[in-house]
Motif scaffolding. Structure first.
Motif, mmCIF file in Angstrom:
data_model
loop_
_atom_site.group_PDB
_atom_site.id
_atom_site.type_symbol
_atom_site.label_atom_id
_atom_site.label_comp_id
_atom_site.label_asym_id
_atom_site.label_seq_id
_atom_site.Cartn_x
_atom_site.Cartn_y
_atom_site.Cartn_z
ATOM 1 N N ASN A 67 0.853 -1.192 0.000
ATOM 2 C CA ASN A 67 0.000 0.000 0.000
ATOM 3 C C ASN A 67 0.882 1.232 0.000
ATOM 4 O O ASN A 67 1.818 1.332 0.793
ATOM 5 C CB ASN A 67 -0.886 0.057 1.246
ATOM 6 N N LEU A 68 0.550 2.173 -0.876
ATOM 7 C CA LEU A 68 1.219 3.468 -0.922
ATOM 8 C C LEU A 68 0.168 4.525 -0.620
ATOM 9 O O LEU A 68 -0.665 4.845 -1.467
ATOM 10 C CB LEU A 68 1.836 3.701 -2.301
ATOM 11 N N SER A 69 0.175 5.037 0.605
ATOM 12 C CA SER A 69 -0.786 6.051 1.032
ATOM 13 C C SER A 69 -0.147 7.426 0.921
ATOM 14 O O SER A 69 0.943 7.646 1.445
ATOM 15 C CB SER A 69 -1.202 5.842 2.492
ATOM 16 N N VAL A 70 -0.829 8.324 0.253
ATOM 17 C CA VAL A 70 -0.380 9.709 0.168
ATOM 18 C C VAL A 70 -1.327 10.554 1.006
ATOM 19 O O VAL A 70 -2.547 10.458 0.866
ATOM 20 C CB VAL A 70 -0.351 10.207 -1.291
ATOM 21 N N LEU A 71 -0.748 11.364 1.880
ATOM 22 C CA LEU A 71 -1.513 12.270 2.727
ATOM 23 C C LEU A 71 -1.000 13.673 2.454
ATOM 24 O O LEU A 71 0.188 13.943 2.632
ATOM 25 C CB LEU A 71 -1.326 11.929 4.198
ATOM 26 N N ALA A 72 -1.875 14.532 1.981
ATOM 27 C CA ALA A 72 -1.477 15.903 1.659
ATOM 28 C C ALA A 72 -2.735 16.738 1.467
ATOM 29 O O ALA A 72 -3.839 16.207 1.352
ATOM 30 C CB ALA A 72 -0.617 15.941 0.397
ATOM 31 N N GLY A 73 -2.550 18.036 1.401
ATOM 32 C CA GLY A 73 -3.692 18.914 1.186
ATOM 33 C C GLY A 73 -4.703 18.775 2.302
ATOM 34 O O GLY A 73 -4.393 18.340 3.411
ATOM 35 N N THR A 74 -5.929 19.131 1.993
ATOM 36 C CA THR A 74 -7.030 19.031 2.954
ATOM 37 C C THR A 74 -8.243 18.467 2.237
ATOM 38 O O THR A 74 -8.265 18.376 1.005
ATOM 39 C CB THR A 74 -7.395 20.411 3.518
ATOM 40 N N LYS A 75 -9.265 18.142 3.002
ATOM 41 C CA LYS A 75 -10.519 17.682 2.391
ATOM 42 C C LYS A 75 -11.100 18.753 1.480
ATOM 43 O O LYS A 75 -11.631 18.452 0.422
ATOM 44 C CB LYS A 75 -11.542 17.317 3.461
ATOM 45 N N ALA A 76 -10.973 20.007 1.888
ATOM 46 C CA ALA A 76 -11.510 21.108 1.091
ATOM 47 C C ALA A 76 -10.640 21.426 -0.123
ATOM 48 O O ALA A 76 -11.137 21.945 -1.126
ATOM 49 C CB ALA A 76 -11.665 22.359 1.956
ATOM 50 N N ALA A 77 -9.341 21.107 -0.040
ATOM 51 C CA ALA A 77 -8.406 21.390 -1.139
ATOM 52 C C ALA A 77 -7.502 20.162 -1.332
ATOM 53 O O ALA A 77 -6.341 20.161 -0.918
ATOM 54 C CB ALA A 77 -7.586 22.632 -0.824
ATOM 55 N N PRO A 78 -8.021 19.102 -1.965
ATOM 56 C CA PRO A 78 -7.300 17.838 -2.046
ATOM 57 C C PRO A 78 -6.303 17.702 -3.204
ATOM 58 O O PRO A 78 -5.607 16.699 -3.304
ATOM 59 C CB PRO A 78 -8.431 16.825 -2.210
ATOM 60 N N LYS A 79 -6.222 18.683 -4.079
ATOM 61 C CA LYS A 79 -5.375 18.554 -5.272
ATOM 62 C C LYS A 79 -3.925 18.158 -4.965
ATOM 63 O O LYS A 79 -3.368 17.308 -5.669
ATOM 64 C CB LYS A 79 -5.425 19.838 -6.088
ATOM 65 N N PRO A 80 -3.275 18.717 -3.923
ATOM 66 C CA PRO A 80 -1.896 18.300 -3.645
ATOM 67 C C PRO A 80 -1.755 16.789 -3.401
ATOM 68 O O PRO A 80 -0.755 16.191 -3.790
ATOM 69 C CB PRO A 80 -1.514 19.095 -2.402
#
Length: 140
Positions: A67-80
């Motif tokens: 599994n490769l999980s990416v965590l970045a941005g926010t729920k309101a701004a998920p583009k990153p």
């Protein structure tokens, strides 16, 4: 019969993704096999690598589901999160090779799935990519 031992795939992938991302100007990404705890500070972008194991395929090879999980941005701004996940996913399919120390012999044609959104209660946005790697072990 000779016993076979497999490399620490999580460690290899963390080191490899750090190098690959840094080469593309993304040294800001924390690459680890564990997420920061609730009382630890978290960077703006993270890649979490988890080896879920898999079956032996021959005397010297095995499949490993990762599994490769990416965590970045926010729920309101998920583009990153999705931008980074697309990069990680592209890199994952190209990690097999013959260079010394690389345990990955093959990534099956249908072995990369994602990235897709993971719904959860968190401030950041999370994506997940799953990859099947065929790895080669060494005689013990």
């Amino acid at each position: 019969m000779t016993a076979v031992i497999y490399a620490d795939l999580e460690q290899y992938l963390c080191d490899r993704f750090r190098a690959e991302l840094a080469a593309r100007g993304r040294s800001d990404v924390l690459v680890s096999n564990r997420e920061p705890g609730p009382n630890e500070s978290a960077p703006a972008a993270m890649l979490i690598v988890r080896d879920n194991s898999g079956p032996s395929k021959s005397m010297i090879s095995a499949e490993r589901d990762v599994n490769l999980s990416v965590l970045a941005g926010t729920k309101a701004a998920p583009k990153p999160a999705m931008d980074l996940a697309r990069l990680v996913t592209a890199l994952a399919g190209d990690l097999a090779g013959l260079e010394p120390g690389n345990p990955i012999a093959h990534v099956p044609e249908d072995g990369v799935n994602g990235p897709y959104w993971v719904p959860e209660d968190a401030v950041y946005a999370r994506t997940l990519t799953t990859v099947t790697f065929v790895v080669v072990g060494q005689p013990l």
